[in-house]
Design an enzyme around this catalytic site. Sequence first.
Site, PDB file in Angstrom:
ATOM      1  N   ASP A   1      75.720  23.528  84.370  1.00  0.00           N
ATOM      2  CA  ASP A   1      76.528  24.351  83.467  1.00  0.00           C
ATOM      3  C   ASP A   1      78.000  24.105  83.788  1.00  0.00           C
ATOM      4  O   ASP A   1      78.424  24.248  84.935  1.00  0.00           O
ATOM      5  CB  ASP A   1      76.156  25.828  83.695  1.00  0.00           C
TER       6      ASP A   1
ATOM      7  N   ASP B   1      77.424  23.124  76.752  1.00  0.00           N
ATOM      8  CA  ASP B   1      77.847  22.815  78.132  1.00  0.00           C
ATOM      9  C   ASP B   1      76.734  23.018  79.154  1.00  0.00           C
ATOM     10  O   ASP B   1      77.006  23.173  80.338  1.00  0.00           O
ATOM     11  CB  ASP B   1      79.080  23.655  78.518  1.00  0.00           C
ATOM     12  N   GLU B   2      75.486  22.997  78.712  1.00  0.00           N
ATOM     13  CA  GLU B   2      74.379  23.351  79.601  1.00  0.00           C
ATOM     14  C   GLU B   2      73.170  22.442  79.371  1.00  0.00           C
ATOM     15  O   GLU B   2      72.812  22.181  78.218  1.00  0.00           O
ATOM     16  CB  GLU B   2      73.927  24.751  79.192  1.00  0.00           C
TER      17      GLU B   2
END
Length: 365
Positions: free
Chosen positions: A26, A120-121
Amino acid sequence: MTVRVRVPCSAPLTKDDYMSTIIHIDMDAFYASVEQKDKKDLRGRPIAIGGRSDRGVVSTASYEARKYGVRSAMSIQKAKTLCPNLIVIPGNMEKYKRVSREIFNILRSYSDIVERLSIDEAFLDITGTDYIGVCKNIKKDINERLGLTCSIGVSYNKFLAKLASDMEKPNGLTFIGEKEAVEVLKPLPINKILGVGPMMERELNRLGIYYIEDLQNYNPKILVSKFGKKGKDLYKYSLGIDSRSVERNEDAQSIGEEETFHRDISDREELLLKLRDQSKDLKLRLDAGSLMFRTITIKVKYSDFQVETRGVTMSIPANSLETIEKMSENILLTRFRLNKSVRLIGITLSNFIYPDDPKQLTLIN
Ligand code: TTP
Ligand code: MG
């Protein structure tokens, strides 16, 4: 770069033939970090990103601003009260998506099994590797090539890996092994468990369950009688058991985008704007997998949590942005009551046709 490794006390996971090694990555303060990387004078300063369509609300804040209590979904007004020196910057989604694509290119160079969870993960299955080495290299690559930091959680399943990545933010590297999992879980509040939202949390609280330890000690039969399969899953998660595998997005039966709003929306134009944003994201994902879809489904969750879904299946497969936009608009305006304000909206595409699959194309023609 400092790398913190937490509780590396159990035997290395990779030596266990039967066990997977899964990492969850993350990015740290993603939008804010991208802006700080691009503009030197923003580095080390408290900044917040204010979204374009959610004017007045913080999308994310730099860690410098978080020290003052500034958080995602907070009004800019409140954020400025907490942090008078706060610099508020309008968001630039196109830029963040570009950076996200570069991050995923890096991740795919480390494993074929990459599951994108959000901009973003991601989960990666890195079973059989020197996992500390892989994690350090991923962090180094992302840092050297993009000037950004991320936090990584490592464990033997998805639930624990995701939990771990959040434990030492920012720039963390956190490991939860089999031996410590039950102990690490005990003191955590139940909303750390996947799928425990505010409603479920209230129901569990009513049973006297506040911490994961309470769940560990609860009679699983009662949990199943109250919540069905979800009750069984909750009990398993509480003991660190999760058998879900990392799913490559290309193997997915459907792809979807959805958004829960910071405030409920009743204006139809605003809802259509949201659908248009999601359509663009879905178009990128269709192209990434060279997919064409036949079914498009819209989901609406109202302010009272009632959920409605409506879908359309076309006889001819499509992949154009125009089709996703027009069809989603049409479904929303003609098939939904929209008699209450809306808390969440989403689009799912399914019934895929793979262009290099001649049999299916022949069937359609
Ligand atoms: P997150 O990963 O939840 O947050 P983050 O990366 O900013 O910070 P952290 O270090 O805690 O991971 O979300 C990723 C991006 O998604 C975030 O940079 C901005 C966006 N976002 C919103 O627009 N609204 C929100 O409410 C949240 C939580 C995130
Ligand atoms: Mg993040």
